[in-house]
Design a protein around this motif. Structure first.
Motif, short mmCIF file in Angstrom:
data_model
loop_
_atom_site.label_atom_id
_atom_site.label_comp_id
_atom_site.label_asym_id
_atom_site.label_seq_id
_atom_site.Cartn_x
_atom_site.Cartn_y
_atom_site.Cartn_z
N LYS A 74 -36.99 -22.39 38.31
CA LYS A 74 -36.41 -23.24 39.35
C LYS A 74 -35.96 -24.58 38.76
N VAL A 75 -35.20 -24.48 37.69
CA VAL A 75 -34.84 -25.65 36.88
C VAL A 75 -34.09 -26.70 37.70
N GLN A 76 -33.29 -26.29 38.63
CA GLN A 76 -32.51 -27.26 39.41
C GLN A 76 -33.42 -28.24 40.15
N ALA A 77 -34.59 -27.78 40.55
CA ALA A 77 -35.53 -28.63 41.28
C ALA A 77 -36.37 -29.51 40.35
N GLU A 78 -36.24 -29.33 39.05
CA GLU A 78 -37.07 -30.07 38.09
C GLU A 78 -36.47 -31.41 37.68
N PHE A 79 -35.24 -31.68 38.08
CA PHE A 79 -34.59 -32.93 37.69
C PHE A 79 -34.85 -34.03 38.71
N GLU A 80 -35.10 -35.22 38.19
CA GLU A 80 -35.20 -36.43 39.00
C GLU A 80 -34.28 -37.46 38.37
N GLU A 81 -33.14 -37.67 38.98
CA GLU A 81 -32.09 -38.55 38.45
C GLU A 81 -31.76 -38.13 37.02
N ASN A 82 -32.03 -38.98 36.02
CA ASN A 82 -31.67 -38.65 34.64
C ASN A 82 -32.88 -38.21 33.82
N SER A 83 -33.90 -37.70 34.48
CA SER A 83 -35.10 -37.25 33.78
C SER A 83 -35.62 -35.99 34.46
N LEU A 84 -36.84 -35.64 34.09
CA LEU A 84 -37.50 -34.48 34.66
C LEU A 84 -38.72 -34.92 35.44
N LYS A 85 -39.17 -34.08 36.34
CA LYS A 85 -40.40 -34.37 37.07
C LYS A 85 -41.54 -34.54 36.06
N GLU A 86 -42.51 -35.34 36.44
CA GLU A 86 -43.58 -35.73 35.52
C GLU A 86 -44.32 -34.53 34.90
N ALA A 87 -44.67 -33.54 35.69
CA ALA A 87 -45.39 -32.38 35.17
C ALA A 87 -44.54 -31.61 34.17
N THR A 88 -43.26 -31.44 34.46
CA THR A 88 -42.36 -30.74 33.54
C THR A 88 -42.15 -31.56 32.28
N LEU A 89 -42.03 -32.86 32.43
CA LEU A 89 -41.88 -33.76 31.29
C LEU A 89 -43.05 -33.62 30.32
N LYS A 90 -44.25 -33.52 30.83
CA LYS A 90 -45.43 -33.36 29.98
C LYS A 90 -45.39 -32.05 29.20
N VAL A 91 -44.97 -30.98 29.87
CA VAL A 91 -44.88 -29.68 29.20
C VAL A 91 -43.80 -29.72 28.12
N VAL A 92 -42.68 -30.36 28.41
CA VAL A 92 -41.60 -30.48 27.42
C VAL A 92 -42.07 -31.31 26.23
N GLU A 93 -42.76 -32.39 26.48
CA GLU A 93 -43.28 -33.21 25.38
C GLU A 93 -44.27 -32.43 24.53
N ASP A 94 -45.08 -31.58 25.15
CA ASP A 94 -45.99 -30.72 24.39
C ASP A 94 -45.20 -29.72 23.54
N HIS A 95 -44.14 -29.17 24.11
CA HIS A 95 -43.29 -28.24 23.37
C HIS A 95 -42.65 -28.94 22.17
N ILE A 96 -42.20 -30.16 22.36
CA ILE A 96 -41.60 -30.95 21.27
C ILE A 96 -42.64 -31.19 20.18
N HIS A 97 -43.85 -31.54 20.58
CA HIS A 97 -44.93 -31.77 19.61
C HIS A 97 -45.17 -30.50 18.78
N LYS A 98 -45.25 -29.36 19.44
CA LYS A 98 -45.48 -28.10 18.73
C LYS A 98 -44.28 -27.73 17.84
N THR A 99 -43.09 -28.04 18.31
CA THR A 99 -41.89 -27.78 17.51
C THR A 99 -41.91 -28.61 16.22
N LEU A 100 -42.28 -29.85 16.33
CA LEU A 100 -42.33 -30.71 15.15
C LEU A 100 -43.44 -30.30 14.18
N GLU A 101 -44.57 -29.84 14.71
CA GLU A 101 -45.67 -29.38 13.87
C GLU A 101 -45.34 -28.06 13.18
N PHE A 102 -44.52 -27.25 13.79
CA PHE A 102 -44.19 -25.90 13.33
C PHE A 102 -43.48 -25.93 12.00
#
Length: 174
Positions: free
Chosen positions: A146-174
């Motif tokens: 339900k990606v369309q509902a995950e946007f808040e103006e020019n960012s993402l909802k807080e819960a989704t933002l946290k998951v994305v930041e975790d994904h970025i962390h794992k991507t950089l560690e990989f």
């Protein structure tokens, strides 16, 4: 260098919007990031000689050099098209020399869809393609439902933002 690929050529796509936010978050941790929007690639790039190196267009060769050969990692932002990945992304992958563009590199995958599964099936399809080309795929796939509902103006909802930041962390560690 990390190349983020917004995996559709649809103008104004949510994939590109999501990829842009992902890039901004990633740039807070590393400066060597490029974003490739398939919407910015003229379709004619793919029409002449994509399977013969000497016939490939200069634009395709430049694209390969700038976004693929020089990258160590890829982040694919993958919208769902008919339960899989967009054909234009597969065409791009098929147009590039896999030995110099992909072999031995790493990729992380994000699926975006308005449905419930966040394009898990498309992520599996792309994982198989990448592994066939000897790309190491981060086992942490990130499906965003339900990606369309995950946007808040020019960012993402807080819960989704946290998951994305975790994904970025794992991507950089990989």
């Amino acid at each position: 260098m990390i190349t983020i690929i917004a995996g559709t050529n649809r103008p104004g796509s949510l994939s590109l919007k999501f990829a842009t936010i992902y890039k901004e978050l990633l740039e807070k941790r590393t400066t060597e990031v490029r974003l490739l929007s398939l919407a910015d690639i003229p379709e004619l790039v793919f029409l002449s000689g994509i399977y013969e190196h000497h016939l490939k267009s200069n634009e395709l060769k430049q694209l390969q050099e700038e976004y693929f050969i020089s990258a160590q990692k890829f982040v694919f932002i993958l919208p769902e098209y008919n339960g899989s990945l967009p054909g234009i992304l597969k065409l791009l992958i098929d147009s590039l020399d896999p030995k110099i563009s992909f072999k031995g590199k790493k990729a992380s995958l994000v699926g975006v869809a308005n449905g419930r599964a966040g394009n898990l099936r498309g992520l599996d399809h792309l994982s198989s393609i990448l592994m066939h080309m000897q790309v190491n795929v981060l086992p942490y796939l990130l499906p965003v439902s339900k990606v369309q509902a995950e946007f808040e103006e020019n960012s993402l909802k807080e819960a989704t933002l946290k998951v994305v930041e975790d994904h970025i962390h794992k991507t950089l560690e990989f």
